[in-house]
Design an enzyme around this catalytic site. Structure first.
Site: not given
Ligand code: 13P
Length: 251
Positions: A8, A10, A97, A167, A173, A209
């Site tokens: 991904n 992003k 997100e 996740e 992140g 991560s």
């Protein structure tokens, strides 16, 4: 069980950067004997070029979001038939997100999943708790609510075509990864939710991560069948190494 490693990207890269990254991944994969399914999710403007670049390989191109309607007056949105028409095969839905910054609820996510399944694209459905929810011991309850809300309405046939990614939001992140025990416990919880619906074939990926130096300990766990990779997917070498590690861990 199928094993999937999905990148991904992003809101990262530009046209040249995306092309270079796809090239690097394809070169790395060429040297790898693997049955792991590889998915790349670049930003919308680079989807069509990525589809062309990966043509003839086993790499699947995914979008990072979609709208639930097929067309209409929804300025700025992208529909599933549009994605399908350029050869996109999958779509991430319900990423934390999008839940956090764009107010997506499980009800909206459920409708996006319906639209994707209707048109034959694979939804990669993300779930996961925030830090306070884990600290309060509510993480399993939160994930069950997300699964019920976004996937609970699907027939067994349709549910079998979904991919789930766990996740933990506190791990995205941040450099903090779930411990193998935390990850395995939640994946077993999700697996039990699927088993209650007689579904054995849905892979549950781990994300948050995930990097070459911690992936072996995660991909080898009984209920983890690959990863949804953010930061480490922006480096072709790291991403291909994750595909290699998933290949070694395949079960
Ligand atoms: P990071 O790997 O950068 O933590 O991101 C994970 C993620 O959100 C993938 O969808």
């Amino acid at each position: 069980m199928r094993t999937i490693v999905a990148g991904n990207w992003k809101m990262n890269t530009d046209r040249q950067g995306a092309a270079d990254l796809v090239n690097g991944v394809l070169k790395g994969l060429a040297g790898l004997d693997t049955a792991v399914e590889v998915v790349l999710a670049p930003p919308f403007p680079f989807l069509a070029a990525t589809v062309e670049q990966v043509r003839g390989t086993r790499v699947v191109v995914a979008a990072q979001n979609c709208h639930e309607a097929a067309h209409g007056a929804y300025t700025g949105e992208v529909s599933v038939p549009m994605l399908k028409s350029i050869g996109v095969g999958a779509c991430i839905v319900g990423h934390s997100e999008r839940r956090q910054y764009f107010g997506e609820t499980d009800a909206v996510i459920a409708r996006k999943i319906d639209a994707l399944l209707e048109h034959g694209l694979t939804p990669i459905f993300c779930c996961g708790e925030v830090k306070a929810e884990r600290e309060a011991g509510r993480h399993e309850h939160v994930v069950t609510t997300q699964l019920d809300g976004a996937l609970g309405h699907l027939s067994a046939d349709r549910l079998a075509r979904v991919v789930i990614a766990y996740e933990p939001v506190w791990a995205i992140g941040t450099g903090l990864t779930a411990t193998p025990q935390q990850a395995q416990d939640m994946h077993a919880h999700i697996r039990a939710w699927l088993q209650q619906r007689d579904i054995a074939s849905v892979p549950v990926l781990y994300g948050g991560s995930c990097k070459p130096d911690n992936a072996a300990g995660l991909f080898g766990l009984p209920d983890i069948h690959g990863g949804l990779i953010g930061g480490a997917a922006l480096d072709a070498g790291s991403f291909v190494e994750l595909v290699r590690l998933a290949t070694e861990a395949e079960h």
